[in-house]
Design a protein around this motif. Structure first.
Motif, short mmCIF file in Angstrom:
data_model
loop_
_atom_site.label_atom_id
_atom_site.label_comp_id
_atom_site.label_asym_id
_atom_site.label_seq_id
_atom_site.Cartn_x
_atom_site.Cartn_y
_atom_site.Cartn_z
N UNK A 201 0.82 -1.29 0.22
CA UNK A 201 -0.08 0.19 0.08
C UNK A 201 0.93 1.34 -0.15
N UNK A 202 0.47 2.38 -0.57
CA UNK A 202 1.06 3.56 -0.53
C UNK A 202 1.26 4.01 0.67
N UNK A 203 2.65 4.76 1.17
CA UNK A 203 2.74 5.05 2.55
C UNK A 203 1.82 6.07 3.04
N UNK A 204 1.31 6.96 2.03
CA UNK A 204 0.28 7.82 2.38
C UNK A 204 -1.02 7.27 2.91
N UNK A 205 -1.21 6.08 2.14
CA UNK A 205 -2.60 5.40 2.31
C UNK A 205 -2.72 4.58 3.83
N UNK A 206 -1.42 4.11 4.09
CA UNK A 206 -1.04 3.60 5.47
C UNK A 206 -1.26 4.77 6.57
N UNK A 207 -0.68 6.00 6.25
CA UNK A 207 -0.86 6.80 7.33
C UNK A 207 -2.30 7.39 7.57
N UNK A 208 -2.98 7.34 6.27
CA UNK A 208 -4.51 7.94 6.44
C UNK A 208 -5.32 6.84 7.36
N UNK A 209 -4.92 5.54 7.23
CA UNK A 209 -5.81 4.58 7.87
C UNK A 209 -5.34 4.67 9.67
N UNK A 210 -4.08 4.99 9.85
CA UNK A 210 -3.58 4.99 11.10
C UNK A 210 -4.13 6.32 11.81
N UNK A 211 -4.71 7.27 10.84
CA UNK A 211 -5.23 8.56 11.44
C UNK A 211 -6.77 8.60 11.47
N UNK A 212 -7.25 7.72 10.43
CA UNK A 212 -8.82 7.74 10.42
C UNK A 212 -9.73 7.53 11.84
N UNK A 213 -10.79 8.12 11.63
CA UNK A 213 -11.72 8.31 12.82
C UNK A 213 -13.18 7.43 12.47
N UNK A 214 -13.12 6.98 11.15
CA UNK A 214 -14.17 6.11 10.88
C UNK A 214 -14.10 5.50 9.54
#
Length: 328
Positions: A201-214
């Motif tokens: 997965x794209x590194x930014x995708x991973x970071x978005x998942x880590x920071x997602x609230x829902x």
């Protein structure tokens, strides 16, 4: 002999076969080498064959599985599973009797993803060796519309003793232990393995998942394949899913009408189309952003993730550590 013994697994942990380049040879090989069952996700046939071979080599003598999305599967994928050493094949979104028969004749057990007792009966009638019971909590492509706590006992009852893996909401060893106690032969985790160093997965995708609230269950990303999908929000969902998480009804209608195109569209073409997607035109493929893509694609494609985002330790870890954290 139970599923663990027949496959030679050390732990009842299965990595979901995330397609499009996320679950490639590096991730699947690392999971299998750590004692779980690594799974290579579907890609264009040549790439899929190469990644499966890479995973088998990295796993040593441990088993590696393959996951095939039925609308995008071709004979070359089946050939690759047979010649590439797949120990198990999982079909998602369909029960293709002719391919199931061919794989089982070659000595490869075949599981099918199901979300109901009706699905289970169809899969077994088509010759499936076992099932993957999916709950609506799962990330990615959903065949279920109810929680795993409802689906699993229903599938177990209809399975008639056939082994059942459980998918959806698997974040840690406590979840795996609970599913085993409920009768599952093993647990399938997706988001936990998405968030690993070996994931494509794209590194930014991973970071978005880590920071997602829902997460949201949507049909926005169904061009040519009208399944619901569980994703985290991005610019596309913020724009088009304000009225309903499922997305605008005209878009859903176009996706349903275009479903037959999925059987004609090469997977390589999906990768081409995703590069053309824009926020202003709601025609989106089910492709996702992988490493090497323009970071802008993280806001122009599907960011699949399950409800486990609320319970996964917020860090990118090695796949072997993820297996350890999931092992009861």
């Amino acid at each position: 002999m139970n599923l663990l013994e027949s496959l030679g697994l050390q732990t009842p942990v299965v990595q979901a076969g995330m397609g499009g380049g996320v679950a490639g040879g590096e991730l699947a090989g690392a999971v299998s080498a750590a004692g779980g069952l690594g799974t290579v996700g579907i890609a264009a046939p040549d790439r899929f064959a190469a990644e499966l071979q890479r995973a088998v080599a990295a796993a040593g003598k441990r088993p590696v599985a393959a996951n095939l999305l039925v609308p995008f599967t071709h004979r070359a994928h089946i050939d690759a599973c047979i010649t590439g050493g797949a120990a198990l094949v999982v079909f998602h979104d369909g029960f293709p009797k002719h391919w199931i028969t061919r794989l089982r004749t070659a000595g490869i057990p075949v599981f099918c993803s199901v979300g109901s007792a009706a699905h289970t009966r169809r899969a077994l009638a088509a010759g499936a060796s076992g099932l993957v019971a999916q709950g609506v909590e799962a990330g990615g492509h959903l065949v279920a519309d109810r929680p795993l706590a409802v689906v699993l006992p229903e599938v177990l009852d209809a399975a008639g003793g056939a082994p059942v893996l459980a998918a959806g909401g698997v974040a840690d060893a406590t979840d795996v232990r609970a599913l085993l106690s409920a009768g599952a032969a093993g647990a399938v985790a997706g988001t936990r393995f998405l968030l690993t160093e070996e994931s494509g997965a794209h590194p930014e995708y991973k970071q978005r998942v880590l920071g997602a609230e829902r997460t949201l269950r949507t049909m926005l990303f169904g061009m040519g394949w009208p399944l619901a999908h569980r994703v985290i929000p991005n610019a596309l969902t913020d724009r088009w899913c304000r009225g309903s998480d499922l997305g605008p009804w005209p878009v859903r209608g176009v996706n349903r009408l275009g479903a037959p195109l999925s059987r004609l569209m090469p997977l390589g073409a999906v990768d081409t189309f995703v590069g053309l997607q824009r926020a202003t035109v709601p025609m989106y493929t089910p492709a996702l952003p992988v490493a090497g893509m323009d970071p802008a694609m993280v806001d122009r494609s599907a960011l699949y993730a399950g409800e486990t985002i609320h319970r996964i330790h917020r860090a990118i870890i090695p796949a072997a550590e993820a297996v350890a954290r999931l092992t009861p």
